[in-house]
Design a protein around this motif. Sequence first.
Motif, PDB file in Angstrom:
ATOM      1  N   GLY A  44     182.048  96.746 -27.224  1.00  0.00           N
ATOM      2  CA  GLY A  44     180.598  96.842 -27.196  1.00  0.00           C
ATOM      3  C   GLY A  44     180.108  98.239 -27.510  1.00  0.00           C
ATOM      4  O   GLY A  44     179.133  98.419 -28.252  1.00  0.00           O
ATOM      5  N   ARG A  45     180.796  99.247 -26.991  1.00  0.00           N
ATOM      6  CA  ARG A  45     180.417 100.634 -27.259  1.00  0.00           C
ATOM      7  C   ARG A  45     180.630 100.984 -28.721  1.00  0.00           C
ATOM      8  O   ARG A  45     179.820 101.705 -29.326  1.00  0.00           O
ATOM      9  N   GLY A  46     181.694 100.464 -29.322  1.00  0.00           N
ATOM     10  CA  GLY A  46     181.929 100.720 -30.741  1.00  0.00           C
ATOM     11  C   GLY A  46     180.819 100.164 -31.605  1.00  0.00           C
ATOM     12  O   GLY A  46     180.349 100.808 -32.548  1.00  0.00           O
ATOM     13  N   LEU A  47     180.352  98.946 -31.271  1.00  0.00           N
ATOM     14  CA  LEU A  47     179.236  98.356 -32.010  1.00  0.00           C
ATOM     15  C   LEU A  47     177.970  99.176 -31.827  1.00  0.00           C
ATOM     16  O   LEU A  47     177.214  99.400 -32.786  1.00  0.00           O
ATOM     17  N   ARG A  48     177.716  99.640 -30.612  1.00  0.00           N
ATOM     18  CA  ARG A  48     176.527 100.457 -30.358  1.00  0.00           C
ATOM     19  C   ARG A  48     176.604 101.783 -31.094  1.00  0.00           C
ATOM     20  O   ARG A  48     175.594 102.286 -31.596  1.00  0.00           O
ATOM     21  N   ASP A  49     177.799 102.383 -31.148  1.00  0.00           N
ATOM     22  CA  ASP A  49     177.945 103.666 -31.846  1.00  0.00           C
ATOM     23  C   ASP A  49     177.678 103.501 -33.340  1.00  0.00           C
ATOM     24  O   ASP A  49     177.038 104.361 -33.964  1.00  0.00           O
ATOM     25  N   ARG A  50     178.161 102.401 -33.920  1.00  0.00           N
ATOM     26  CA  ARG A  50     177.884 102.159 -35.335  1.00  0.00           C
ATOM     27  C   ARG A  50     176.395 101.905 -35.551  1.00  0.00           C
ATOM     28  O   ARG A  50     175.803 102.378 -36.524  1.00  0.00           O
ATOM     29  N   TYR A  51     175.792 101.180 -34.635  1.00  0.00           N
ATOM     30  CA  TYR A  51     174.349 100.926 -34.717  1.00  0.00           C
ATOM     31  C   TYR A  51     173.571 102.244 -34.649  1.00  0.00           C
ATOM     32  O   TYR A  51     172.601 102.442 -35.387  1.00  0.00           O
ATOM     33  N   SER A  52     173.989 103.149 -33.761  1.00  0.00           N
ATOM     34  CA  SER A  52     173.249 104.405 -33.568  1.00  0.00           C
ATOM     35  C   SER A  52     173.278 105.301 -34.799  1.00  0.00           C
ATOM     36  O   SER A  52     172.404 106.164 -34.958  1.00  0.00           O
ATOM     37  N   ARG A  53     174.251 105.098 -35.691  1.00  0.00           N
ATOM     38  CA  ARG A  53     174.331 105.927 -36.902  1.00  0.00           C
ATOM     39  C   ARG A  53     173.506 105.365 -38.055  1.00  0.00           C
ATOM     40  O   ARG A  53     173.367 106.008 -39.091  1.00  0.00           O
ATOM     41  N   ALA A  54     172.963 104.173 -37.897  1.00  0.00           N
ATOM     42  CA  ALA A  54     172.151 103.550 -38.944  1.00  0.00           C
ATOM     43  C   ALA A  54     170.738 104.135 -38.930  1.00  0.00           C
ATOM     44  O   ALA A  54     170.294 104.706 -37.932  1.00  0.00           O
ATOM     45  N   TYR A  80     164.557 102.204 -37.447  1.00  0.00           N
ATOM     46  CA  TYR A  80     163.697 101.086 -37.831  1.00  0.00           C
ATOM     47  C   TYR A  80     164.446 100.028 -38.654  1.00  0.00           C
ATOM     48  O   TYR A  80     164.406  98.847 -38.309  1.00  0.00           O
ATOM     49  N   LEU A  81     165.140 100.444 -39.727  1.00  0.00           N
ATOM     50  CA  LEU A  81     165.884  99.467 -40.517  1.00  0.00           C
ATOM     51  C   LEU A  81     166.935  98.785 -39.663  1.00  0.00           C
ATOM     52  O   LEU A  81     167.166  97.578 -39.780  1.00  0.00           O
ATOM     53  N   ARG A  82     167.561  99.537 -38.785  1.00  0.00           N
ATOM     54  CA  ARG A  82     168.630  98.972 -37.972  1.00  0.00           C
ATOM     55  C   ARG A  82     168.109  97.886 -37.033  1.00  0.00           C
ATOM     56  O   ARG A  82     168.794  96.895 -36.773  1.00  0.00           O
ATOM     57  N   ALA A  83     166.882  98.055 -36.525  1.00  0.00           N
ATOM     58  CA  ALA A  83     166.306  97.029 -35.652  1.00  0.00           C
ATOM     59  C   ALA A  83     166.068  95.736 -36.422  1.00  0.00           C
ATOM     60  O   ALA A  83     166.313  94.631 -35.908  1.00  0.00           O
ATOM     61  N   VAL A  84     165.599  95.858 -37.667  1.00  0.00           N
ATOM     62  CA  VAL A  84     165.363  94.686 -38.502  1.00  0.00           C
ATOM     63  C   VAL A  84     166.673  93.958 -38.783  1.00  0.00           C
ATOM     64  O   VAL A  84     166.781  92.732 -38.629  1.00  0.00           O
ATOM     65  N   LEU A  85     167.684  94.711 -39.195  1.00  0.00           N
ATOM     66  CA  LEU A  85     168.967  94.103 -39.534  1.00  0.00           C
ATOM     67  C   LEU A  85     169.630  93.480 -38.318  1.00  0.00           C
ATOM     68  O   LEU A  85     170.255  92.411 -38.404  1.00  0.00           O
ATOM     69  N   PHE A 117     164.264  97.091 -29.657  1.00  0.00           N
ATOM     70  CA  PHE A 117     165.004  98.062 -30.457  1.00  0.00           C
ATOM     71  C   PHE A 117     164.072  98.852 -31.375  1.00  0.00           C
ATOM     72  O   PHE A 117     164.315 100.026 -31.652  1.00  0.00           O
ATOM     73  N   MET A 118     163.005  98.221 -31.852  1.00  0.00           N
ATOM     74  CA  MET A 118     162.010  98.947 -32.630  1.00  0.00           C
ATOM     75  C   MET A 118     161.304  99.982 -31.759  1.00  0.00           C
ATOM     76  O   MET A 118     161.007 101.105 -32.203  1.00  0.00           O
ATOM     77  N   LEU A 119     161.028  99.626 -30.503  1.00  0.00           N
ATOM     78  CA  LEU A 119     160.392 100.554 -29.575  1.00  0.00           C
ATOM     79  C   LEU A 119     161.297 101.752 -29.288  1.00  0.00           C
ATOM     80  O   LEU A 119     160.827 102.894 -29.225  1.00  0.00           O
ATOM     81  N   ILE A 120     162.585 101.502 -29.137  1.00  0.00           N
ATOM     82  CA  ILE A 120     163.532 102.606 -28.936  1.00  0.00           C
ATOM     83  C   ILE A 120     163.457 103.576 -30.107  1.00  0.00           C
ATOM     84  O   ILE A 120     163.381 104.807 -29.931  1.00  0.00           O
ATOM     85  N   ASP A 121     163.476 103.037 -31.326  1.00  0.00           N
ATOM     86  CA  ASP A 121     163.431 103.894 -32.513  1.00  0.00           C
ATOM     87  C   ASP A 121     162.127 104.674 -32.594  1.00  0.00           C
ATOM     88  O   ASP A 121     162.114 105.847 -32.993  1.00  0.00           O
ATOM     89  N   ALA A 122     161.013 104.043 -32.221  1.00  0.00           N
ATOM     90  CA  ALA A 122     159.733 104.748 -32.237  1.00  0.00           C
ATOM     91  C   ALA A 122     159.739 105.910 -31.249  1.00  0.00           C
ATOM     92  O   ALA A 122     159.221 107.010 -31.548  1.00  0.00           O
ATOM     93  N   LYS A 123     160.342 105.716 -30.090  1.00  0.00           N
ATOM     94  CA  LYS A 123     160.415 106.785 -29.090  1.00  0.00           C
ATOM     95  C   LYS A 123     161.350 107.901 -29.552  1.00  0.00           C
ATOM     96  O   LYS A 123     161.075 109.091 -29.326  1.00  0.00           O
ATOM     97  N   ILE A 124     162.464 107.542 -30.212  1.00  0.00           N
ATOM     98  CA  ILE A 124     163.358 108.562 -30.761  1.00  0.00           C
ATOM     99  C   ILE A 124     162.649 109.362 -31.847  1.00  0.00           C
ATOM    100  O   ILE A 124     162.738 110.599 -31.906  1.00  0.00           O
ATOM    101  N   ASP A 125     161.923 108.671 -32.717  1.00  0.00           N
ATOM    102  CA  ASP A 125     161.185 109.315 -33.796  1.00  0.00           C
ATOM    103  C   ASP A 125     160.160 110.300 -33.241  1.00  0.00           C
ATOM    104  O   ASP A 125     160.040 111.447 -33.697  1.00  0.00           O
ATOM    105  N   GLU A 126     159.403 109.869 -32.233  1.00  0.00           N
ATOM    106  CA  GLU A 126     158.416 110.743 -31.603  1.00  0.00           C
ATOM    107  C   GLU A 126     159.090 111.960 -30.972  1.00  0.00           C
ATOM    108  O   GLU A 126     158.588 113.079 -31.077  1.00  0.00           O
TER     109      GLU A 126
END
Length: 303
Positions: free
Chosen positions: A215-225, A228-233, A263-272
């Motif tokens: 699970g952590r490996g999948l999250r780590d790969r997700y975090s490098r994407a 916003y695009l990653r939430a859609v995919l 996940f979109m909300l997470i990305d918006a908070k990271i972006d801010e």
Amino acid sequence: MTVTALILSFNEEVHIGRCLDRIAPLADRVIVIDSFSTDRTVEIARDKGAEVHQHAFTNQAAQLQWALDTIAIDSDWIIRVDCDEYLEPALIEALQDKLPTLPAEITAIDLKLKVLFRGKFIRWGGYYRTWLTRLWRPGAGRMEQRWMDERWLITRGRPDRITGGDLVDASLKDIGWWVAKHNGYATRQMVDFIAREHGLVGAADGDLTASAKRGRGLRDRYSRAPLYLRAVLYFLQRYFLRLGFLDGRLGFMWHFMQGFWYFMLIDAKIDEARTWIAANSLEQFPQYLASHGVADSGIAWNR
């Protein structure tokens, strides 16, 4: 075999009674670590025989580790259960049968998670494949110190799984509470992401179980994407490729809200947060966090 249950609580009067009643057949001792609830949570817990300790909340990992470091526990096993969770009777029977037979080198147990959303079992979308390390022998590890998605780190022995029933996540609260909770979760995800992006979090002291590593490996790969695009995919593969649409109307609400909006909300908070740090400085980031309800992150942002 004796079992101690650890339960974190804050304003959980709607859940705490069910949680304590369901864990009672398994646990010889129940410890509730409360974050100064303002409702009847503590009263209900004590009426049902639980031992209640109160401690200011930073995040779940810190709260659990405080309990493990502060409260003397001499049982054979410790189980962590959230207030809105319970163990199915079949799982309790399986644990009662199998825990006494496990060799000493088995120091942690993974349980399979079943999510109920407004009473609907979320079978598809990859969610009913989640295993969580929720039982361990005292002194056999520590809580991973992350702001979100913390896992149990094994420092001796090895893990195992027990099947026969599930750990059930079944909130009784309304959608407004669910949105507010996930808004808070998104803030914690942002704190964890920014801290790791700037190298402010050290390596974990211990080993994750195999399921947690996957699970952590999948999250780590997700975090490098890309943001916003990653939430859609993620939503598309979860809802279509992993057949989330088979969960029906309530399933659509769950997969859309938890697998896309959140996940979109997470990305918006990271972006801010990135924008704020670029305009100010990382050293001043605690001021930003304080304005967003994080009084003390416990992270040295001035390294």
